[in-house]
Scaffold this active site. Structure first.
Site, PDB file in Angstrom:
ATOM      1  N   GLU A 433       0.756  -1.183   0.019  1.00  0.00           N
ATOM      2  CA  GLU A 433       0.060  -0.042   0.093  1.00  0.00           C
ATOM      3  C   GLU A 433       0.841   1.150   0.078  1.00  0.00           C
ATOM      4  OE1 GLU A 433      -1.756   0.212   3.738  1.00  0.00           O
ATOM      5  OE2 GLU A 433      -2.649   2.162   3.393  1.00  0.00           O
ATOM      6  N   ASP A 516      -0.683  -1.101   5.912  1.00  0.00           N
ATOM      7  CA  ASP A 516      -0.575  -0.417   7.203  1.00  0.00           C
ATOM      8  C   ASP A 516      -1.685  -1.250   8.295  1.00  0.00           C
ATOM      9  OD1 ASP A 516       1.385   1.288   6.293  1.00  0.00           O
ATOM     10  OD2 ASP A 516      -0.065   2.891   5.907  1.00  0.00           O
ATOM     11  N   ASP A 520      -7.363   2.530   6.927  1.00  0.00           N
ATOM     12  CA  ASP A 520      -7.173   2.450   5.391  1.00  0.00           C
ATOM     13  C   ASP A 520      -6.557   1.230   5.096  1.00  0.00           C
ATOM     14  OD1 ASP A 520      -8.295   4.948   5.427  1.00  0.00           O
ATOM     15  OD2 ASP A 520      -6.406   6.032   4.996  1.00  0.00           O
TER      16      ASP A 520
END
Ligand code: 0RA
Length: 656
Positions: A433, A516, A520
């Site tokens: 990501e 993470d 998100d």
């Protein structure tokens, strides 16, 4: 529910085949129940419940009760005929004792005793006995209450008569042996899902679950007079149905009893659940092939006959299986006397005769329904026509991807940092990501076998988008191209296109999602999992999809530093450091994102095969997973919260 009393009635004590002792089971439990972790533990409960369900299938039992007791033992009770207690001449002990203490007794291995039987491994209740610290069997039969106790599978007491009774039934209580199982606490949610499923599959069977371990006992009663129709409604809770009336095809007689329910919703994904003898055949098999073939042929026949396939002038439209499965929710439940289970997880039906049988039954039942419900039929065909148009658009998008791939390495996505090794079995692809984490990963990796694909744009929701739209998404395109597998296709129908998904072409055997540890991150992870689950499920069932586990904390004291994956571990590390060095200050760092780690840290904590932890993604319970995905993606906030909390169930196996 099928009833076949004539077969069961022939049952008698001497028909129980005797094979071998239970020593082997305790020595190698995983051979019999899969593993000794959470999964194996719950399997014990299923095994006992399955025996009661068999009694229900035979037509003698209408109620089953499962109680999770305060001391972590479990009680399973039914109102069937009761396990026979008469003397077993060959073994020289009561039939009950034979069933409980002799491996492979219980009748299931005796052809003709049970028409159908559940139990994934069909191992029998003696295995549960062998793996229990204690077990008590209580039988109500012939006006008497019988009881016998066992420990570690060994008989502790003679078969006793402890009272009188007016009813019949079996009650088995057992405590999973803590010397065998790593975990011994049964999870309510896991049992509850399976019992609910069993209640849908066996309509009118009443299954009660009681949890006595909580301050206020919890009780749930599952009983569905709608059977598979109720199951469909449950699965589609958050979907908008295309038609109210559920299509059902039921044939209880014959060699292979078939029960099918079908409904379309205005979504774009398919959700087909298949069961053989109440076992969820996650990997599909011959019954699924038969169903698919009948659906495609049946709907095409009806559409052609009624002149419903109308394209624009000169436009030639052919409706494929894929088109008829868009927005489809279906449940197929069949009974097979001697099922052959194949595949990685032994959940793929292999019996070749089944395909034709299911095909014929579904085809005929479907025609009948369509004839009687022309307005529903019309809606389904219209939806398939839309799907076909989108499929043509998707083909163009796919061709585009293919043209890119066909030219060789140079057409791999620009942002992919590929590895040098060309042996897929050794290669790993990290889906990372964000650009900054992608940068660290590129610098930190071992470039010989680790490739990095940073994902910077939005990953599209595979649950909500049509294929053509999905394929025009940049991130999805990059992933497909990097994997090298191609995409889509209708292998079941024998038409193979060079752009179709082909797992043989997979360029990396480990695909590692690295995101993470924040909201998100978990959202992107779920979108990626949704995509793989919906569009490349073989990658999951073949064990290629993993989650990276970056640490949440760094604990440092002078030159000494260590990483922790949760608060508890962090505190333990700090304590240990303090013990070894009382003076120097300890500092903590909480990693909010992968980007906060430098390349060396990312390598040593999360990417280095010798030190990292990976979670292998499995489809433990396809029905629940699929529903959970839908929950998460739907707008229902409560369902979404629940999913995130229980999401951990989706990933289980710890890797390397
Ligand atoms: C074999 C024969 C008979 C009943 C059962 C097995 C039986 C097993 C279990 C396990 C849990 N509950 C059960 N209920 C019944 C019936 C023999 C007869 O009555 O003729």
């Amino acid at each position: 529910m099928t009833t076949d009393k004539s077969v069961s009635e022939k049952y008698s004590a001497e028909k129980i085949k005797v094979l071998r002792g239970l020593e082997a089971v305790r020595r190698r439990p995983a051979m019999y129940i899969g593993d000794v972790s959470k999964r194996g533990l719950h399997h014990l409960v299923y095994e006992v419940v399955d025996n009661s369900v068999d009694e229900a299938l035979a037509g003698y039992c209408t109620q089953i009760k499962v109680i999770l007791n305060k001391d972590d033992s479990v009680t399973v009770e039914d109102n069937g005929r009761g396990i026979p207690v008469d003397f077993h001449k060959q073994e020289g002990k009561p039939a009950l004792e034979v069933v409980m203490t002799v491996l492979h007794a219980g009748g299931k291995f005796d052809k003709g005793t049970y028409k159908v039987s559940g139990g994934l491994h069909g191992v029998g209740v003696s295995v549960v006995n062998a793996l229990s610290k204690w077990l008590v069997a209580e039988i109500h039969r012939d006006g008497k209450i019988y009881r016998q106790k066992y420990a570690h599978g060994f008989t502790q007491t003679k078969l006793e008569v402890i009272g009188k009774t007016k009813r019949t039934g079996t009650r088995i209580s057992f405590l999973p042996d803590p010397d065998i199982f790593r975990v011994t606490t049964i999870e309510y949610e896991i049992i509850s899902e399976r019992l609910r499923e069993l209640a849908y599959l066996n309509k009118n069977l009443e299954i009660t679950l009681i949890d006595e371990r909580t301050e206020e006992p919890i009780k749930e009663v599952f009983k569905f007079k709608g059977g598979l129709c109720d199951f469909i409604k449950y699965l589609d809770t958050n979907k908008q149905p295309l038609h109210q009336k559920i299509i059902t095809v039921t044939k209880e007689t014959g060699e292979v009893p078939v029960d099918v329910a079908i409904r379309y919703s205005n979504t774009y994904t398919e959700n087909i659940l298949t069961f053989v003898n109440n076992i969820n055949t996650v990997e599909g098999g011959t019954h699924l092939s038969g169903f698919r073939s009948a659906l495609t042929r049946g709907l095409n026949y009806y559409a052609t006959k009624n002149n419903l396939i109308k394209g624009k002038k000169g436009e030639k439209i052919t409706l494929s299986g894929e088109d008829f499965r868009e927005g489809l929710t279906a449940i197929i439940s069949i009974k097979v006397a001697e099922p052959q289970f194949e595949g990685q997880t032994k959940t793929k039906l292999g019996n070749s005769e089944v395909k034709g049988i299911v095909d014929a039954i579904v085809y005929e039942g479907l025609q009948e329904f369509l004839e009687q419900n022309p307005s529903v039929a019309k809606k389904i065909i219209e939806k398939a026509l839309l799907a076909a148009r989108s499929r043509h658009a998707a083909r163009k998008a796919r061709e585009l991807i293919r043209r890119k791939t066909a030219l060789g390495n140079t057409t791999l996505p620009g942002k992919l940092a590929d590895c040098s090794n060309r042996d897929p079995a050794l290669c790993e692809l990290f889906l990372v990501e964000g650009d900054s984490a992608g940068g660290s990963a590129k610098q930190g990796r071992d470039r010989r076998f680790q490739a990095i694909l940073p994902l910077r744009g939005k990953v599209i929701n595979a649950e909500k988008a049509r294929i053509d739209k999905l394929l025009s998404n940049n991130e999805i395109q990059s992933i497909i191209t990097a994997l090298g597998t191609g995409f889509g296709g209708d292998i079941e129908e024998g038409v193979k296109n060079p752009t179709d998904f082909d797992i043989e072409k997979l360029r990396y055997h480990k695909i590692i999602i690295m995101t993470d540890a924040d909201v998100d991150g978990s959202h992107i992870r779920t979108l990626l999992l949704t995509f793989f689950y919906r569009k490349m499920p073989d990658l999951i069932t073949n064990g290629h999809i993993y989650l990276a586990m970056p640490p949440l904390f760094r604990v440092r004291q002078g030159k000494k530093e260590a990483y922790a994956y949760d608060e508890n571990e962090r505190d333990l590390l700090a304590e240990r450091m303090r013990r070894e060095n009382k003076t120097q200050k300890i500092d903590f760092q909480r990693y909010k994102g992968l980007g906060e780690m430098n390349p060396e840290q990312l390598w040593s904590t999360t990417m280095d095969p010798d030190r990292r932890t990976l979670m292998q993604v499995t489809i433990n319970d396809a029905a629940e997973a699929s529903k959970s995905f839908q929950d998460l993606m739907g707008s229902d906030v409560e369902a979404r919260r629940k999913f995130i909390e229980t999401n951990a169930r989706f990933v289980v196996n710890l890797d390397v």
